[in-house]
Design a protein around this motif. Structure first.
Motif, PDB file in Angstrom:
ATOM      1  N   PRO A 128     -24.469  47.431 -83.572  1.00 27.11           N
ATOM      2  CA  PRO A 128     -23.349  46.793 -84.332  1.00 27.11           C
ATOM      3  C   PRO A 128     -23.208  47.661 -85.483  1.00 27.11           C
ATOM      4  CG  PRO A 128     -25.262  45.526 -83.864  1.00 27.11           C
ATOM      5  CD  PRO A 128     -25.853  46.784 -83.549  1.00 27.11           C
ATOM      6  N   THR A 132     -19.164  45.355 -92.578  1.00 26.48           N
ATOM      7  CA  THR A 132     -19.352  43.698 -92.492  1.00 26.48           C
ATOM      8  C   THR A 132     -17.802  43.252 -92.555  1.00 26.48           C
ATOM      9  OG1 THR A 132     -19.911  43.550 -94.613  1.00 26.48           O
ATOM     10  CG2 THR A 132     -21.583  43.405 -92.889  1.00 26.48           C
ATOM     11  N   CYS A 135     -16.516  42.490 -88.986  1.00 26.15           N
ATOM     12  CA  CYS A 135     -17.469  41.406 -88.419  1.00 26.15           C
ATOM     13  C   CYS A 135     -16.596  40.091 -88.745  1.00 26.15           C
ATOM     14  CB  CYS A 135     -18.678  41.246 -88.950  1.00 26.15           C
ATOM     15  SG  CYS A 135     -19.638  42.693 -88.328  1.00 26.15           S
ATOM     16  N   ARG A 136     -15.990  40.013 -89.894  1.00 21.86           N
ATOM     17  CA  ARG A 136     -15.278  38.808 -90.325  1.00 21.86           C
ATOM     18  C   ARG A 136     -14.237  38.171 -89.492  1.00 21.86           C
ATOM     19  NH1 ARG A 136     -13.889  40.997 -96.281  1.00 21.86           N
ATOM     20  NH2 ARG A 136     -16.218  41.588 -96.878  1.00 21.86           N
ATOM     21  N   CYS A 138     -14.108  39.428 -86.182  1.00 21.17           N
ATOM     22  CA  CYS A 138     -14.452  39.624 -84.796  1.00 21.17           C
ATOM     23  C   CYS A 138     -14.806  38.390 -84.105  1.00 21.17           C
ATOM     24  CB  CYS A 138     -15.591  40.538 -84.743  1.00 21.17           C
ATOM     25  SG  CYS A 138     -16.523  40.816 -83.152  1.00 21.17           S
ATOM     26  N   ALA A 141     -18.746  38.009 -83.176  1.00 26.10           N
ATOM     27  CA  ALA A 141     -19.597  38.232 -84.365  1.00 26.10           C
ATOM     28  C   ALA A 141     -20.952  37.518 -84.310  1.00 26.10           C
ATOM     29  CB  ALA A 141     -19.103  38.094 -85.540  1.00 26.10           C
ATOM     30  N   CYS A 144     -23.368  39.250 -81.508  1.00 21.60           N
ATOM     31  CA  CYS A 144     -23.627  40.682 -81.967  1.00 21.60           C
ATOM     32  C   CYS A 144     -24.716  40.518 -83.067  1.00 21.60           C
ATOM     33  CB  CYS A 144     -22.583  41.445 -82.539  1.00 21.60           C
ATOM     34  SG  CYS A 144     -22.903  42.975 -83.302  1.00 21.60           S
ATOM     35  N   ARG A 145     -24.799  39.570 -83.852  1.00 21.77           N
ATOM     36  CA  ARG A 145     -25.608  39.495 -85.262  1.00 21.77           C
ATOM     37  C   ARG A 145     -26.902  38.631 -85.027  1.00 21.77           C
ATOM     38  NH1 ARG A 145     -25.262  44.001 -88.131  1.00 21.77           N
ATOM     39  NH2 ARG A 145     -23.072  44.491 -88.241  1.00 21.77           N
TER      40      ARG A 145
END
Length: 147
Positions: A128, A132, A135-136, A138, A141, A144-145
């Motif tokens: 990843p 970040t 990521c907001r 995506c 997210a 992935c997280r």
């Protein structure tokens, strides 16, 4: 591998150039990237290198279809800025407008093939991003997280 998408608009200009236009709704003005290599640098995602990538793919496809009969120019039309007198949707490298994709096509395709090979390579581990901000927006997210 086949790559494609939907082109929003094709314009044939008075000089015969075909302009490949992708519409965008974002509010901020696009900063030009330095060169073809910059399209593939992860740190340029905040400068919308993904928009360049998408439009370059479309322009390259159109250029191949027309067998070099016409110049093909990639453009991004940001709706909010389109009415401004000084607005020009043609993509640039630095201050140079890209009025024909042909001089950039071979290098672009080489880098695109490398990136696609890297994405599908079983030897390349998925890691990843540490950024970040990406990521907001995506849609993946959460997948992935999760840890």
């Amino acid at each position: 591998m086949k790559i494609g998408g939907r082109i929003d608009r094709l314009d044939q200009l008075s000089d015969g150039t075909i302009r490949v236009v992708d519409y965008k709704t974002g509010g901020r003005r696009l900063k030009p990237l330095a060169d073809v290599d910059a399209i593939f640098l992860p740190e340029n995602i905040h400068e919308h290198s993904d928009y360049y990538l998408q439009t370059f793919v479309y322009a390259d496809i159109v250029s191949r279809q027309h067998s070099s009969k016409f110049k093909v120019s990639p453009a991004l039309l940001f709706i909010q800025h389109a009415g401004a007198d000084d607005y020009d949707p043609v993509l640039c490298f630095g201050k140079e407008r890209i009025t024909d994709i042909a001089p950039y096509s071979a290098h672009f395709n080489e880098l695109l093939e490398q990136k696609v090979a890297e994405i599908f390579s079983p030897e390349t581990p998925f890691t990843p991003t540490c950024d970040t901000k990406i990521c907001r927006s995506c849609p993946y997210a959460q997948l992935c997280r999760q840890s």
